[in-house]
Design a protein around this motif. Sequence first.
Motif, PDB file in Angstrom:
ATOM      1  N   ALA A 213      50.193  35.675  50.337  1.00 30.35           N
ATOM      2  CA  ALA A 213      49.923  36.109  48.968  1.00 30.35           C
ATOM      3  C   ALA A 213      48.420  36.253  48.804  1.00 30.35           C
ATOM      4  O   ALA A 213      47.639  35.608  49.519  1.00 30.35           O
ATOM      5  CB  ALA A 213      50.471  35.108  47.947  1.00 30.35           C
ATOM      6  N   ALA A 214      48.018  37.101  47.864  1.00 28.58           N
ATOM      7  CA  ALA A 214      46.591  37.251  47.576  1.00 28.58           C
ATOM      8  C   ALA A 214      46.047  35.919  47.067  1.00 28.58           C
ATOM      9  O   ALA A 214      46.592  35.346  46.123  1.00 28.58           O
ATOM     10  CB  ALA A 214      46.381  38.346  46.541  1.00 28.58           C
ATOM     11  N   VAL A 215      44.995  35.424  47.702  1.00 25.06           N
ATOM     12  CA  VAL A 215      44.430  34.138  47.306  1.00 25.06           C
ATOM     13  C   VAL A 215      43.774  34.234  45.934  1.00 25.06           C
ATOM     14  O   VAL A 215      43.820  33.297  45.138  1.00 25.06           O
ATOM     15  CB  VAL A 215      43.415  33.649  48.357  1.00 25.06           C
ATOM     16  N   ARG A 216      43.177  35.395  45.661  1.00 29.97           N
ATOM     17  CA  ARG A 216      42.538  35.623  44.368  1.00 29.97           C
ATOM     18  C   ARG A 216      43.264  36.744  43.628  1.00 29.97           C
ATOM     19  O   ARG A 216      43.905  37.595  44.245  1.00 29.97           O
ATOM     20  CB  ARG A 216      41.070  36.005  44.555  1.00 29.97           C
ATOM     21  N   PRO A 217      43.152  36.779  42.304  1.00 29.64           N
ATOM     22  CA  PRO A 217      43.781  37.869  41.551  1.00 29.64           C
ATOM     23  C   PRO A 217      43.238  39.228  41.974  1.00 29.64           C
ATOM     24  O   PRO A 217      42.071  39.360  42.348  1.00 29.64           O
ATOM     25  CB  PRO A 217      43.393  37.552  40.096  1.00 29.64           C
ATOM     26  N   VAL A 218      44.099  40.235  41.923  1.00 26.80           N
ATOM     27  CA  VAL A 218      43.702  41.617  42.199  1.00 26.80           C
ATOM     28  C   VAL A 218      43.505  42.298  40.846  1.00 26.80           C
ATOM     29  O   VAL A 218      44.405  42.273  39.999  1.00 26.80           O
ATOM     30  CB  VAL A 218      44.775  42.351  43.028  1.00 26.80           C
ATOM     31  N   LEU A 219      42.340  42.899  40.641  1.00 25.97           N
ATOM     32  CA  LEU A 219      41.966  43.402  39.324  1.00 25.97           C
ATOM     33  C   LEU A 219      41.789  44.919  39.316  1.00 25.97           C
ATOM     34  O   LEU A 219      41.200  45.489  40.240  1.00 25.97           O
ATOM     35  CB  LEU A 219      40.644  42.748  38.867  1.00 25.97           C
ATOM     36  N   GLY A 220      42.297  45.560  38.263  1.00 27.95           N
ATOM     37  CA  GLY A 220      42.047  46.975  38.053  1.00 27.95           C
ATOM     38  C   GLY A 220      43.171  47.868  38.558  1.00 27.95           C
ATOM     39  O   GLY A 220      43.858  47.557  39.529  1.00 27.95           O
ATOM     40  N   ARG A 221      43.342  49.005  37.866  1.00 21.58           N
ATOM     41  CA  ARG A 221      44.466  49.911  38.133  1.00 21.58           C
ATOM     42  C   ARG A 221      44.517  50.394  39.573  1.00 21.58           C
ATOM     43  O   ARG A 221      45.550  50.303  40.243  1.00 21.58           O
ATOM     44  CB  ARG A 221      44.368  51.100  37.173  1.00 21.58           C
ATOM     45  N   GLU A 222      43.418  50.920  40.083  1.00 16.10           N
ATOM     46  CA  GLU A 222      43.442  51.500  41.424  1.00 16.10           C
ATOM     47  C   GLU A 222      43.657  50.438  42.492  1.00 16.10           C
ATOM     48  O   GLU A 222      44.436  50.636  43.433  1.00 16.10           O
ATOM     49  CB  GLU A 222      42.138  52.267  41.683  1.00 16.10           C
ATOM     50  N   LYS A 223      42.975  49.298  42.358  1.00 12.09           N
ATOM     51  CA  LYS A 223      43.116  48.237  43.356  1.00 12.09           C
ATOM     52  C   LYS A 223      44.529  47.665  43.360  1.00 12.09           C
ATOM     53  O   LYS A 223      45.106  47.416  44.419  1.00 12.09           O
ATOM     54  CB  LYS A 223      42.093  47.132  43.094  1.00 12.09           C
TER      55      LYS A 223
END
Length: 294
Positions: A213-223
């Motif tokens: 799992a992603a350790v940190r949040p993923v931010l923003g529409r494109e990402k």
Amino acid sequence: MTTALAEEFETHRPRLFGLAYRMLGSAQEAEDTVQDAYLRFGTADRAAIEHVGAWLAKVTTNLCLNRLTSARARRERYVGTWLPEPVLTADGTLGPLETAEQRDAVSLALLVLLERLTPTERAVYVLRTGFAYGHAEIAGVLDLTEANSRQLYRRAERRIAEEKARFEPDAGRRDALLTAFLAAARGGDLAGLEKLLAADVTWWGDGGGKASAAVRPVLGREKVARFVAGVFRLHLAGATFTVVELNGAPGLLILDGDTLVGTVGVVCREGVVSEVRAVLNPDKLAFVRRQLAG
């Protein structure tokens, strides 16, 4: 404990579980807490208990307050993002969820916000919003004054009000968005995904160090769109998905064969997905697995 007392306790168990889950954000800890309350009920002086339901609610709430203190320390050491344990709710496991307010009260999004509160603030907020307790009743449960209960409730409301306003109460819209989101993700349709996502969308994944799992949040529409498309292509190509009611809202179960490997819940705002929470830690899926098996 006599059979009669055990049967009497069982009539209160579902409500106590709902209370403990809202307090702790963990179905497994909620079950343990309710069992502790059961043991205390078995050794209590029955003649000194005037109202069994009120007595059990007080005991359960205070057991939760004790657990929250140690839980905070554990969550600070948690690997990656900590999310509440998901629960299937169509069967009434968390009690009646007939109104938007009742559904929002058990949503993963609100349970995350409740982590911002002190344990006592959380207890006041849960008893007031989740169980319609008056401030006089709350004061009795928590050994506060009524004025103090009101003050704590106002403080709790202020601390979560801004973020809570982002929730979309229309479950039907969430259902349609979730279905479209799944279709675009499975098809690797980046443009389609981006149309469904808010500009400031955030993806949270909880693997607890036991699942990818992603350790940190993923931010923003494109990402987020690229991340989702990549995850579905590389890790979920052979998975099956089922739309269910998860914590009072449409959600996804992710299955690898017959094994549950994850859940996904979304928050919608103004017709698009603004938050996605994926629970992948196998320990946190144990309660849902038992629900499915049962």
